[in-house]
Scaffold this motif. Sequence first.
Motif, PDB file in Angstrom:
ATOM      1  N   PHE A 147       8.234 -26.605  27.229  1.00 41.68           N
ATOM      2  CA  PHE A 147       8.801 -26.308  28.545  1.00 41.68           C
ATOM      3  C   PHE A 147      10.011 -27.199  28.841  1.00 41.68           C
ATOM      4  N   GLU A 148       9.860 -28.498  28.667  1.00 44.07           N
ATOM      5  CA  GLU A 148      10.970 -29.409  28.990  1.00 44.07           C
ATOM      6  C   GLU A 148      12.186 -29.126  28.124  1.00 44.07           C
ATOM      7  N   GLU A 149      11.952 -28.853  26.857  1.00 43.01           N
ATOM      8  CA  GLU A 149      13.069 -28.545  25.959  1.00 43.01           C
ATOM      9  C   GLU A 149      13.781 -27.261  26.391  1.00 43.01           C
ATOM     10  N   THR A 150      13.008 -26.281  26.860  1.00 44.69           N
ATOM     11  CA  THR A 150      13.609 -25.010  27.258  1.00 44.69           C
ATOM     12  C   THR A 150      14.449 -25.147  28.514  1.00 44.69           C
ATOM     13  N   VAL A 151      13.952 -25.868  29.529  1.00 40.84           N
ATOM     14  CA  VAL A 151      14.749 -26.006  30.749  1.00 40.84           C
ATOM     15  C   VAL A 151      16.017 -26.818  30.478  1.00 40.84           C
ATOM     16  N   GLU A 152      15.958 -27.725  29.516  1.00 42.50           N
ATOM     17  CA  GLU A 152      17.196 -28.417  29.138  1.00 42.50           C
ATOM     18  C   GLU A 152      18.123 -27.472  28.373  1.00 42.50           C
ATOM     19  N   ASN A 153      17.559 -26.627  27.527  1.00 36.65           N
ATOM     20  CA  ASN A 153      18.374 -25.641  26.798  1.00 36.65           C
ATOM     21  C   ASN A 153      19.142 -24.739  27.760  1.00 36.65           C
ATOM     22  N   ILE A 154      18.476 -24.321  28.832  1.00 35.40           N
ATOM     23  CA  ILE A 154      19.133 -23.464  29.822  1.00 35.40           C
ATOM     24  C   ILE A 154      20.391 -24.143  30.348  1.00 35.40           C
ATOM     25  N   MET A 155      20.254 -25.416  30.712  1.00 37.82           N
ATOM     26  CA  MET A 155      21.403 -26.149  31.244  1.00 37.82           C
ATOM     27  C   MET A 155      22.481 -26.347  30.171  1.00 37.82           C
ATOM     28  N   LEU A 156      22.077 -26.651  28.940  1.00 35.53           N
ATOM     29  CA  LEU A 156      23.055 -26.865  27.871  1.00 35.53           C
ATOM     30  C   LEU A 156      23.890 -25.611  27.640  1.00 35.53           C
ATOM     31  N   VAL A 157      23.245 -24.463  27.685  1.00 38.09           N
ATOM     32  CA  VAL A 157      23.953 -23.195  27.494  1.00 38.09           C
ATOM     33  C   VAL A 157      24.813 -22.870  28.712  1.00 38.09           C
ATOM     34  N   GLY A 158      24.216 -22.955  29.901  1.00 37.06           N
ATOM     35  CA  GLY A 158      24.938 -22.600  31.114  1.00 37.06           C
ATOM     36  C   GLY A 158      26.095 -23.517  31.430  1.00 37.06           C
ATOM     37  N   SER A 159      25.986 -24.785  31.058  1.00 34.18           N
ATOM     38  CA  SER A 159      27.059 -25.733  31.360  1.00 34.18           C
ATOM     39  C   SER A 159      28.316 -25.447  30.547  1.00 34.18           C
ATOM     40  N   LYS A 160      28.161 -24.841  29.369  1.00 38.60           N
ATOM     41  CA  LYS A 160      29.334 -24.468  28.581  1.00 38.60           C
ATOM     42  C   LYS A 160      30.205 -23.480  29.351  1.00 38.60           C
ATOM     43  N   VAL A 161      29.551 -22.526  29.999  1.00 36.04           N
ATOM     44  CA  VAL A 161      30.275 -21.523  30.779  1.00 36.04           C
ATOM     45  C   VAL A 161      30.803 -22.133  32.068  1.00 36.04           C
ATOM     46  N   THR A 162      29.966 -22.910  32.738  1.00 34.72           N
ATOM     47  CA  THR A 162      30.371 -23.558  33.996  1.00 34.72           C
ATOM     48  C   THR A 162      31.605 -24.429  33.792  1.00 34.72           C
ATOM     49  N   ASP A 163      31.559 -25.278  32.785  1.00 38.62           N
ATOM     50  CA  ASP A 163      32.669 -26.209  32.547  1.00 38.62           C
ATOM     51  C   ASP A 163      33.950 -25.475  32.176  1.00 38.62           C
ATOM     52  N   HIS A 164      33.816 -24.397  31.399  1.00 37.44           N
ATOM     53  CA  HIS A 164      35.005 -23.637  31.003  1.00 37.44           C
ATOM     54  C   HIS A 164      35.660 -22.982  32.216  1.00 37.44           C
ATOM     55  N   ILE A 165      34.839 -22.397  33.089  1.00 36.64           N
ATOM     56  CA  ILE A 165      35.392 -21.738  34.279  1.00 36.64           C
ATOM     57  C   ILE A 165      36.108 -22.745  35.166  1.00 36.64           C
TER      58      ILE A 165
END
Length: 336
Positions: A304-322
């Motif tokens: 569970f903890e690894e997955t919720v961190e994965n979500i942020m790692l993936v989403g932050s790539k898009v957030t930071d680019h925008i």
Amino acid sequence: MKVVHLLSALFIMVFVTPSLANTNARETVIEMKVFIGAMFEIGENAGDKAGEFQFWYSRYFSDSEPIFVKGAANPVYCNKDGVCGSVLGMGKVGSSSSVQAIILSQQFDVSHTYFIISGVAGTPPSKGTIGDVSWGSWLIDYDLGHRWSPEEGQLGAPAFTPRTGYESIRRYQLNPSLLEWTLDLSREVSLKDSASAQRYRQRYPNKEARRDPKVNYGTHMTGDTFFHGPGLSNEAQYIAQLYEADDYVITEMEATAIAQVLDRTVGTKRLMSLRGAVNFDQGHPKESTLDHLDPAPGETAGGFEETVENIMLVGSKVTDHIVKNWQIWQHGIPEL
């Protein structure tokens, strides 16, 4: 003459002062570039077991002050770069009412905002595995329709049919151009995994269930009903095919309701659905559906903890680019 001056002073106090106050209020409106909506947090936003928001909070909002919005379940946090986020509440009503309150609040300018709806989810073992992170291509409402008990219908036939009148709100195709961007920006993210999740996957015979986690995409199925088991999983896939959408890969509880709020206000062209799989939507072949829903100690999937961190790692790539390229993205999604 004194009466005239007194009336003039009252006129200024009553009519001019509010105008000045409104001007000051407009000057403090926050331009939201990206809004991140999680559904729940286990405890605090930092320092304890992480829920859906904690990793986002640590990356973007640890120095931000809470902004209270009437009608929202929890405060909104915004950083100096225009990234905002909040814990919206679980389920269709809780999450969508929070989003509506935030959108309609005069504290924010959401005219160009990109929305990332972020949380944990289930996945069918034929399509995904624990730790996967999925971008939604379609959002479908699992609950809108007619259902009956299987033994009361035709043997072996689906026990669901769409209800007339829900055509415009039972499914949403998310912007294909934006989906293409999200996949391109996040495909190289190295996802975290856990030993417990690796062991748990081996209980399933499916090739997809046994592999390492990856970033994928497909239909996200929204249901207030926590449907479970191979029968209802097959029904979810049947609905996805019935609605001519992509294969069902994620089960969650909020996305189509939030999409409906956005559709009525600012539109869905800048909406993204981002989910991490923390469970399978059914038990393995030697496990009943009820046993899988209520596992014995030590029988949970882990990760569970690894997955919720994965979500942020993936989403932050898009957030930071925008945010980094806001001079382009504020006008719309550029060509890839």
